[in-house]
Design a protein around this motif. Sequence first.
Motif, PDB file in Angstrom:
ATOM      1  N   PHE A   1       6.569  13.491   8.102  1.00  0.00           N
ATOM      2  CA  PHE A   1       6.210  14.162   9.349  1.00  0.00           C
ATOM      3  C   PHE A   1       4.833  14.834   9.283  1.00  0.00           C
ATOM      4  CE2 PHE A   1      10.677  13.677  10.491  1.00  0.00           C
ATOM      5  CZ  PHE A   1      10.572  13.444  11.857  1.00  0.00           C
ATOM      6  N   VAL A   2       4.410  15.260   8.106  1.00  0.00           N
ATOM      7  CA  VAL A   2       3.103  15.925   8.017  1.00  0.00           C
ATOM      8  C   VAL A   2       1.987  14.929   7.726  1.00  0.00           C
ATOM      9  CG1 VAL A   2       4.192  18.037   7.197  1.00  0.00           C
ATOM     10  CG2 VAL A   2       3.232  16.452   5.541  1.00  0.00           C
ATOM     11  N   SER A   3       2.336  13.652   7.526  1.00  0.00           N
ATOM     12  CA  SER A   3       1.323  12.677   7.146  1.00  0.00           C
ATOM     13  C   SER A   3       0.271  12.437   8.231  1.00  0.00           C
ATOM     14  CB  SER A   3       1.984  11.338   6.784  1.00  0.00           C
ATOM     15  OG  SER A   3       2.667  10.788   7.906  1.00  0.00           O
ATOM     16  N   ALA A   4       0.620  12.754   9.498  1.00  0.00           N
ATOM     17  CA  ALA A   4      -0.356  12.590  10.569  1.00  0.00           C
ATOM     18  C   ALA A   4      -1.437  13.666  10.528  1.00  0.00           C
ATOM     19  CB  ALA A   4       0.349  12.619  11.932  1.00  0.00           C
ATOM     20  N   ARG A   5      -1.188  14.751   9.764  1.00  0.00           N
ATOM     21  CA  ARG A   5      -2.141  15.867   9.734  1.00  0.00           C
ATOM     22  C   ARG A   5      -2.870  15.995   8.395  1.00  0.00           C
ATOM     23  NH1 ARG A   5      -1.412  19.167  14.056  1.00  0.00           N
ATOM     24  NH2 ARG A   5       0.479  18.823  15.288  1.00  0.00           N
ATOM     25  N   ILE A   6      -2.397  15.301   7.377  1.00  0.00           N
ATOM     26  CA  ILE A   6      -3.018  15.380   6.051  1.00  0.00           C
ATOM     27  C   ILE A   6      -3.432  13.978   5.648  1.00  0.00           C
ATOM     28  CG2 ILE A   6      -2.703  16.029   3.635  1.00  0.00           C
ATOM     29  CD1 ILE A   6      -0.542  17.959   4.521  1.00  0.00           C
ATOM     30  N   SER A   7      -4.631  13.835   5.119  1.00  0.00           N
ATOM     31  CA  SER A   7      -5.135  12.512   4.767  1.00  0.00           C
ATOM     32  C   SER A   7      -4.325  11.903   3.633  1.00  0.00           C
ATOM     33  CB  SER A   7      -6.610  12.601   4.360  1.00  0.00           C
ATOM     34  OG  SER A   7      -6.740  13.191   3.074  1.00  0.00           O
ATOM     35  N   SER A   8      -4.279  10.580   3.622  1.00  0.00           N
ATOM     36  CA  SER A   8      -3.596   9.872   2.544  1.00  0.00           C
ATOM     37  C   SER A   8      -4.256  10.143   1.199  1.00  0.00           C
ATOM     38  CB  SER A   8      -3.582   8.375   2.833  1.00  0.00           C
ATOM     39  OG  SER A   8      -2.851   8.091   4.003  1.00  0.00           O
ATOM     40  N   ARG A   9      -5.544  10.375   1.215  1.00  0.00           N
ATOM     41  CA  ARG A   9      -6.250  10.691  -0.027  1.00  0.00           C
ATOM     42  C   ARG A   9      -5.652  11.927  -0.691  1.00  0.00           C
ATOM     43  NH1 ARG A   9     -11.999  13.665  -0.540  1.00  0.00           N
ATOM     44  NH2 ARG A   9     -12.572  13.060  -2.656  1.00  0.00           N
ATOM     45  N   VAL A  10      -5.442  12.988   0.095  1.00  0.00           N
ATOM     46  CA  VAL A  10      -4.905  14.239  -0.433  1.00  0.00           C
ATOM     47  C   VAL A  10      -3.434  14.075  -0.815  1.00  0.00           C
ATOM     48  CG1 VAL A  10      -4.359  16.634   0.147  1.00  0.00           C
ATOM     49  CG2 VAL A  10      -6.559  15.659   0.823  1.00  0.00           C
ATOM     50  N   LEU A  11      -2.669  13.390   0.024  1.00  0.00           N
ATOM     51  CA  LEU A  11      -1.242  13.245  -0.240  1.00  0.00           C
ATOM     52  C   LEU A  11      -0.982  12.512  -1.555  1.00  0.00           C
ATOM     53  CD1 LEU A  11       0.230  12.338   3.276  1.00  0.00           C
ATOM     54  CD2 LEU A  11       0.582  14.449   1.987  1.00  0.00           C
TER      55      LEU A  11
ATOM     56  N   THR B   1      -1.450   9.155 -17.985  1.00  0.00           N
ATOM     57  CA  THR B   1      -1.762   8.059 -17.061  1.00  0.00           C
ATOM     58  C   THR B   1      -1.858   8.557 -15.625  1.00  0.00           C
ATOM     59  OG1 THR B   1      -0.603   6.510 -18.527  1.00  0.00           O
ATOM     60  CG2 THR B   1      -1.027   5.788 -16.272  1.00  0.00           C
ATOM     61  N   SER B   2      -0.962   9.432 -15.218  1.00  0.00           N
ATOM     62  CA  SER B   2      -0.999   9.975 -13.853  1.00  0.00           C
ATOM     63  C   SER B   2      -2.273  10.771 -13.599  1.00  0.00           C
ATOM     64  CB  SER B   2       0.229  10.864 -13.616  1.00  0.00           C
ATOM     65  OG  SER B   2       1.417  10.107 -13.650  1.00  0.00           O
ATOM     66  N   VAL B   3      -2.700  11.538 -14.580  1.00  0.00           N
ATOM     67  CA  VAL B   3      -3.923  12.336 -14.421  1.00  0.00           C
ATOM     68  C   VAL B   3      -5.143  11.423 -14.265  1.00  0.00           C
ATOM     69  CG1 VAL B   3      -5.482  13.959 -15.568  1.00  0.00           C
ATOM     70  CG2 VAL B   3      -3.010  14.349 -15.621  1.00  0.00           C
ATOM     71  N   VAL B   4      -5.216  10.382 -15.066  1.00  0.00           N
ATOM     72  CA  VAL B   4      -6.351   9.450 -14.986  1.00  0.00           C
ATOM     73  C   VAL B   4      -6.381   8.769 -13.620  1.00  0.00           C
ATOM     74  CG1 VAL B   4      -7.312   7.315 -15.917  1.00  0.00           C
ATOM     75  CG2 VAL B   4      -6.443   9.071 -17.474  1.00  0.00           C
ATOM     76  N   TRP B   5      -5.222   8.309 -13.147  1.00  0.00           N
ATOM     77  CA  TRP B   5      -5.185   7.675 -11.819  1.00  0.00           C
ATOM     78  C   TRP B   5      -5.644   8.641 -10.735  1.00  0.00           C
ATOM     79  CZ3 TRP B   5      -3.248   8.448  -7.031  1.00  0.00           C
ATOM     80  CH2 TRP B   5      -3.303   7.369  -6.140  1.00  0.00           C
ATOM     81  N   SER B   6      -5.200   9.882 -10.807  1.00  0.00           N
ATOM     82  CA  SER B   6      -5.562  10.884  -9.795  1.00  0.00           C
ATOM     83  C   SER B   6      -7.070  11.087  -9.727  1.00  0.00           C
ATOM     84  CB  SER B   6      -4.873  12.221 -10.105  1.00  0.00           C
ATOM     85  OG  SER B   6      -3.478  12.098 -10.106  1.00  0.00           O
ATOM     86  N   ALA B   7      -7.714  11.131 -10.873  1.00  0.00           N
ATOM     87  CA  ALA B   7      -9.160  11.339 -10.901  1.00  0.00           C
ATOM     88  C   ALA B   7      -9.893  10.185 -10.235  1.00  0.00           C
ATOM     89  CB  ALA B   7      -9.631  11.497 -12.351  1.00  0.00           C
ATOM     90  N   ILE B   8      -9.458   8.964 -10.490  1.00  0.00           N
ATOM     91  CA  ILE B   8     -10.116   7.805  -9.876  1.00  0.00           C
ATOM     92  C   ILE B   8      -9.835   7.768  -8.370  1.00  0.00           C
ATOM     93  CG2 ILE B   8     -10.254   5.286  -9.869  1.00  0.00           C
ATOM     94  CD1 ILE B   8      -9.418   5.364 -12.826  1.00  0.00           C
ATOM     95  N   TRP B   9      -8.600   8.029  -7.990  1.00  0.00           N
ATOM     96  CA  TRP B   9      -8.239   7.997  -6.567  1.00  0.00           C
ATOM     97  C   TRP B   9      -9.033   9.020  -5.763  1.00  0.00           C
ATOM     98  CZ3 TRP B   9      -6.063   5.143  -2.974  1.00  0.00           C
ATOM     99  CH2 TRP B   9      -5.645   5.736  -1.789  1.00  0.00           C
ATOM    100  N   TRP B  10      -9.277  10.171  -6.346  1.00  0.00           N
ATOM    101  CA  TRP B  10     -10.030  11.198  -5.614  1.00  0.00           C
ATOM    102  C   TRP B  10     -11.430  10.715  -5.255  1.00  0.00           C
ATOM    103  CZ3 TRP B  10      -8.392  15.075  -2.961  1.00  0.00           C
ATOM    104  CH2 TRP B  10      -9.288  16.055  -2.528  1.00  0.00           C
ATOM    105  N   LYS B  11     -11.974   9.809  -6.048  1.00  0.00           N
ATOM    106  CA  LYS B  11     -13.311   9.286  -5.781  1.00  0.00           C
ATOM    107  C   LYS B  11     -13.311   8.157  -4.757  1.00  0.00           C
ATOM    108  CE  LYS B  11     -15.803  10.401 -10.050  1.00  0.00           C
ATOM    109  NZ  LYS B  11     -16.920  11.067  -9.343  1.00  0.00           N
ATOM    110  N   VAL B  12     -12.288   7.311  -4.757  1.00  0.00           N
ATOM    111  CA  VAL B  12     -12.340   6.096  -3.930  1.00  0.00           C
ATOM    112  C   VAL B  12     -11.343   6.092  -2.779  1.00  0.00           C
ATOM    113  CG1 VAL B  12     -13.107   4.786  -5.936  1.00  0.00           C
ATOM    114  CG2 VAL B  12     -10.677   4.782  -5.346  1.00  0.00           C
ATOM    115  N   GLY B  13     -10.377   7.028  -2.751  1.00  0.00           N
ATOM    116  CA  GLY B  13      -9.239   6.897  -1.852  1.00  0.00           C
ATOM    117  C   GLY B  13      -9.390   7.485  -0.474  1.00  0.00           C
ATOM    118  N   ARG B  14     -10.494   7.216   0.207  1.00  0.00           N
ATOM    119  CA  ARG B  14     -10.611   7.725   1.578  1.00  0.00           C
ATOM    120  C   ARG B  14      -9.727   6.913   2.533  1.00  0.00           C
ATOM    121  NH1 ARG B  14     -15.337   4.601   0.876  1.00  0.00           N
ATOM    122  NH2 ARG B  14     -15.656   3.028   2.526  1.00  0.00           N
TER     123      ARG B  14
END
Length: 461
Positions: A93-103, A199-212
């Motif tokens: 329900f909150v996905s319409a207000r928060i970007s997928s990048r942040v979620l 592994t989760s931390v590494v993925w998060s760092a990469i996603w923050w750069k490319v996941g708009r």
Amino acid sequence: MANPPPSAAPLDADAHTVPDAEAASAPVFDRRHAWLIAAMIVTFMIINFADKSVLGLAAVPIMAELNISNSTYGAISSSFSILFSLSGLVVGFVSARISSRVLLFTMAMLWAVAQLPVLVMASVSTLVAGRVLLGAAEGPATSMSMHALYKWFPLDRRGLPSALQISGAALGTLIAAPVVTWLITSFGWRSAFAALAVTSVVWSAIWWKVGRDGPYGAARPARDRAARDRAAHTGAAPAPPQQRLPYRRLLTNGTVIGSIAGAFGASWAMALSHAWLPVYLRTQLGLTPGTAATLISAIAAFSLVLLLSVSPLVDFLNRRGVSTRWSSGVPQGIAVMAAGVAMAALSFADGQVLAIVLLALAFGGHAIVFPLHYMTTAAVVPPLQRGALFGIVAASGTLPNLIAPYLTGHMLDSADSQSAGYTSAFLLTAAVMLLTGLVALLTIRPERDARRLGLVEDSAA
């Protein structure tokens, strides 16, 4: 009812049935970045399912070290789902207000944190704490990553990306089973939890750069207001508001009910697989840890082949004008029912080869349900409400994660023998799958329900 004119587009699995406002603006398809996002989301799902599988793969040494019963282990496994469905519902329900990048970034970081309690002190309480947090953080993962994926692919290109996203489950098991088993046998079961946290931390760092967010997402209310303000200032006609429907109507149509039912049956088998299949292979079939991991990987590979074969075929059929009911709805019901039949036959299999074939069908044959049930749901929901509906469908369809592991452990402890306990668990699972598969087969009719909801015009009108 009159046939549509030859120039009319066929009804597609997602929004050929839904007049998507995002299609009207014809955003440019950025193929390169779209597939980069798809690769990141597939990796996200691989980590997701590795996290789910690690407890089952480490179950035997954990149960031995902590001296816990089958029922206690089943309760630990089921604790993963205490907040799983609720978090999936809320985040939808909150996905319409928060970007997928942040979620997705937040989810993956919480996955890393969830692995830490058991590394500090191994006990039933820390295992439960870690699994509850992990379940809360993974509850929205499948639905929200699918929502993020759909923001990057136009309406008639979502079949293969959807299959690849769901294939992260099969790949997660395919990769995790041998790797995690190797870590457990070589360095102890705690090493697997630590490796997944990193592994989760590494993925998060990469996603923050490319996941708009991509150009095909539903517009946010603030953007709609800005567009109306610009139209009023320039005198231009404002764009029509995106369509919304009452959630009661969306949730009570046959296609959504059938999609939830199919996912429920498939999820029951998947929950049993994550929690108990590794234990069953070692204690009942007498397989070594390495052989059991290889067999689990083979079942995952079978699921992957099905996923990568069926979903592109669905896109092809839709482009040829085949109705979504026959291209996406009927296969869901048949897949769950066929896997249920194999599950029922498993307890009576005579010989290890036959048992392995039935295991593959029972625990891998239902895999196609997961991308298809999102596609049929999306066909009967306005894009602006897609994230919320995905959250509701995921929360409802994955409730077996809360029930099946504990119930199976209780059956094992209360039966005359473990073999009898597994027979009861498999027969119960088969009954659930046959019933839910039949519901999916009979009720998923996207074209009919889209017309009833007013999402498409009735050509007879």
